[in-house]
Motif scaffolding. Structure first.
Motif, PDB file in Angstrom:
ATOM      1  N   PHE A 200       0.854  -1.179   0.000  1.00 47.73           N
ATOM      2  CA  PHE A 200       0.000   0.000   0.000  1.00 47.73           C
ATOM      3  C   PHE A 200       0.892   1.232   0.000  1.00 47.73           C
ATOM      4  O   PHE A 200       2.067   1.172   0.368  1.00 47.73           O
ATOM      5  CB  PHE A 200      -0.911   0.037   1.237  1.00 47.73           C
ATOM      6  N   ILE A 201       0.320   2.348  -0.420  1.00 43.24           N
ATOM      7  CA  ILE A 201       0.998   3.642  -0.320  1.00 43.24           C
ATOM      8  C   ILE A 201      -0.010   4.630   0.249  1.00 43.24           C
ATOM      9  O   ILE A 201      -1.160   4.687  -0.196  1.00 43.24           O
ATOM     10  CB  ILE A 201       1.513   4.130  -1.674  1.00 43.24           C
ATOM     11  N   GLN A 202       0.405   5.385   1.245  1.00 40.52           N
ATOM     12  CA  GLN A 202      -0.444   6.410   1.838  1.00 40.52           C
ATOM     13  C   GLN A 202       0.351   7.716   1.888  1.00 40.52           C
ATOM     14  O   GLN A 202       1.490   7.742   2.354  1.00 40.52           O
ATOM     15  CB  GLN A 202      -0.875   6.025   3.241  1.00 40.52           C
ATOM     16  N   VAL A 203      -0.248   8.795   1.392  1.00 39.78           N
ATOM     17  CA  VAL A 203       0.346  10.125   1.432  1.00 39.78           C
ATOM     18  C   VAL A 203      -0.628  11.017   2.190  1.00 39.78           C
ATOM     19  O   VAL A 203      -1.796  11.122   1.820  1.00 39.78           O
ATOM     20  CB  VAL A 203       0.598  10.675   0.018  1.00 39.78           C
ATOM     21  N   THR A 204      -0.152  11.642   3.268  1.00 39.31           N
ATOM     22  CA  THR A 204      -1.026  12.428   4.137  1.00 39.31           C
ATOM     23  C   THR A 204      -0.456  13.828   4.334  1.00 39.31           C
ATOM     24  O   THR A 204       0.688  13.966   4.765  1.00 39.31           O
ATOM     25  CB  THR A 204      -1.172  11.750   5.515  1.00 39.31           C
ATOM     26  N   PRO A 205      -1.258  14.871   4.036  1.00 40.65           N
ATOM     27  CA  PRO A 205      -0.789  16.229   4.309  1.00 40.65           C
ATOM     28  C   PRO A 205      -0.874  16.559   5.802  1.00 40.65           C
ATOM     29  O   PRO A 205      -1.756  16.070   6.507  1.00 40.65           O
ATOM     30  CB  PRO A 205      -1.733  17.122   3.502  1.00 40.65           C
ATOM     31  N   PHE A 206       0.078  17.380   6.255  1.00 38.96           N
ATOM     32  CA  PHE A 206       0.123  17.831   7.641  1.00 38.96           C
ATOM     33  C   PHE A 206       0.273  19.347   7.628  1.00 38.96           C
ATOM     34  O   PHE A 206       1.186  19.888   7.013  1.00 38.96           O
ATOM     35  CB  PHE A 206       1.323  17.200   8.358  1.00 38.96           C
ATOM     36  N   TYR A 207      -0.683  20.037   8.281  1.00 37.98           N
ATOM     37  CA  TYR A 207      -0.636  21.493   8.405  1.00 37.98           C
ATOM     38  C   TYR A 207      -1.541  21.902   9.555  1.00 37.98           C
ATOM     39  O   TYR A 207      -2.349  21.109  10.032  1.00 37.98           O
ATOM     40  CB  TYR A 207      -1.056  22.191   7.095  1.00 37.98           C
ATOM     41  N   ASN A 208      -1.421  23.144  10.009  1.00 38.99           N
ATOM     42  CA  ASN A 208      -2.198  23.652  11.149  1.00 38.99           C
ATOM     43  C   ASN A 208      -2.080  22.718  12.363  1.00 38.99           C
ATOM     44  O   ASN A 208      -3.018  22.527  13.119  1.00 38.99           O
ATOM     45  CB  ASN A 208      -3.666  23.870  10.791  1.00 38.99           C
ATOM     46  N   GLY A 209      -0.915  22.090  12.525  1.00 41.31           N
ATOM     47  CA  GLY A 209      -0.651  21.260  13.690  1.00 41.31           C
ATOM     48  C   GLY A 209      -1.290  19.886  13.677  1.00 41.31           C
ATOM     49  O   GLY A 209      -1.318  19.216  14.708  1.00 41.31           O
ATOM     50  N   ALA A 210      -1.814  19.427  12.523  1.00 42.90           N
ATOM     51  CA  ALA A 210      -2.482  18.125  12.498  1.00 42.90           C
ATOM     52  C   ALA A 210      -2.359  17.457  11.125  1.00 42.90           C
ATOM     53  O   ALA A 210      -2.214  18.132  10.103  1.00 42.90           O
ATOM     54  CB  ALA A 210      -3.962  18.292  12.834  1.00 42.90           C
ATOM     55  N   ALA A 211      -2.442  16.134  11.126  1.00 43.95           N
ATOM     56  CA  ALA A 211      -2.533  15.371   9.881  1.00 43.95           C
ATOM     57  C   ALA A 211      -3.950  15.506   9.345  1.00 43.95           C
ATOM     58  O   ALA A 211      -4.916  15.560  10.113  1.00 43.95           O
ATOM     59  CB  ALA A 211      -2.194  13.909  10.141  1.00 43.95           C
ATOM     60  N   HIS A 212      -4.089  15.570   8.034  1.00 48.06           N
ATOM     61  CA  HIS A 212      -5.412  15.719   7.399  1.00 48.06           C
ATOM     62  C   HIS A 212      -5.633  14.574   6.418  1.00 48.06           C
ATOM     63  O   HIS A 212      -5.454  14.723   5.211  1.00 48.06           O
ATOM     64  CB  HIS A 212      -5.521  17.083   6.715  1.00 48.06           C
ATOM     65  N   ILE A 213      -6.073  13.431   6.975  1.00 48.60           N
ATOM     66  CA  ILE A 213      -6.284  12.243   6.162  1.00 48.60           C
ATOM     67  C   ILE A 213      -7.394  12.446   5.125  1.00 48.60           C
ATOM     68  O   ILE A 213      -7.420  11.784   4.097  1.00 48.60           O
ATOM     69  CB  ILE A 213      -6.541  11.009   7.052  1.00 48.60           C
ATOM     70  N   GLU A 214      -8.300  13.395   5.384  1.00 47.99           N
ATOM     71  CA  GLU A 214      -9.384  13.650   4.425  1.00 47.99           C
ATOM     72  C   GLU A 214      -8.853  14.168   3.090  1.00 47.99           C
ATOM     73  O   GLU A 214      -9.540  14.104   2.071  1.00 47.99           O
ATOM     74  CB  GLU A 214     -10.421  14.629   5.005  1.00 47.99           C
ATOM     75  N   PHE A 215      -7.632  14.688   3.073  1.00 49.89           N
ATOM     76  CA  PHE A 215      -6.998  15.149   1.840  1.00 49.89           C
ATOM     77  C   PHE A 215      -5.837  14.243   1.440  1.00 49.89           C
ATOM     78  O   PHE A 215      -4.974  14.631   0.669  1.00 49.89           O
ATOM     79  CB  PHE A 215      -6.504  16.595   1.991  1.00 49.89           C
ATOM     80  N   GLY A 216      -5.827  13.030   1.971  1.00 47.54           N
ATOM     81  CA  GLY A 216      -4.743  12.104   1.687  1.00 47.54           C
ATOM     82  C   GLY A 216      -5.011  11.253   0.458  1.00 47.54           C
ATOM     83  O   GLY A 216      -6.102  11.245  -0.106  1.00 47.54           O
ATOM     84  N   ILE A 217      -3.979  10.561   0.051  1.00 51.20           N
ATOM     85  CA  ILE A 217      -4.051   9.609  -1.060  1.00 51.20           C
ATOM     86  C   ILE A 217      -3.736   8.230  -0.483  1.00 51.20           C
ATOM     87  O   ILE A 217      -2.791   8.072   0.292  1.00 51.20           O
ATOM     88  CB  ILE A 217      -3.016   9.951  -2.152  1.00 51.20           C
ATOM     89  N   TYR A 218      -4.525   7.235  -0.857  1.00 51.00           N
ATOM     90  CA  TYR A 218      -4.266   5.865  -0.418  1.00 51.00           C
ATOM     91  C   TYR A 218      -4.500   4.949  -1.604  1.00 51.00           C
ATOM     92  O   TYR A 218      -5.539   5.049  -2.270  1.00 51.00           O
ATOM     93  CB  TYR A 218      -5.202   5.477   0.732  1.00 51.00           C
TER      94      TYR A 218
END
Length: 113
Positions: free
Chosen positions: A42-60
């Motif tokens: 699997f590959i997961q790419v997760t953005p992190f900003y404003n002090g938190a991970a944002h899986i709702e904008f991630g790629i899996y």
């Protein structure tokens, strides 16, 4: 990451090779990731900003065979209330080769009403 153009306003700064610093405001961010996997994984790419991970904008994505290509793209608009680092975390359990990332960040202007 590399930078093709420096933001003359200083709102978007490549502060480290893996980190962009965003000044307060609204941003449109587009990113895409492609990779060649050598094993089922699997590959997961997760953005992190404003002090938190944002899986709702991630790629899996998950590959089921050896030597698979994988691709994902995201387009989002985010609010940054105070200066924040923006990073992308890449996770995989297998071997990945020939991975590329393309990202575009544009600061949006508020309308003058």
């Amino acid at each position: 990451m590399g930078q093709s153009m420096v933001d003359p306003t200083g709102n978007i700064v490549l502060s480290e090779p893996t980190r962009v610093t965003l000044a307060p405001g609204f941003y449109k961010i587009d990113y895409e990731v492609s990779a060649l996997t050598m094993t089922p994984t699997f590959i997961q790419v997760t953005p992190f900003y404003n002090g938190a991970a944002h899986i709702e904008f991630g790629i899996y994505f998950m590959t089921a065979v050896e030597r698979s290509s994988a691709f994902g793209a995201v387009s989002m608009i985010i609010e940054v209330p105070s200066a924040t680092p923006f990073t992308l975390t890449f996770n995989t359990a297998g071997t990945v080769r020939e991975c590329t990332l393309t990202m575009t960040i544009v600061k949006l202007r508020r309308s003058q009403s």
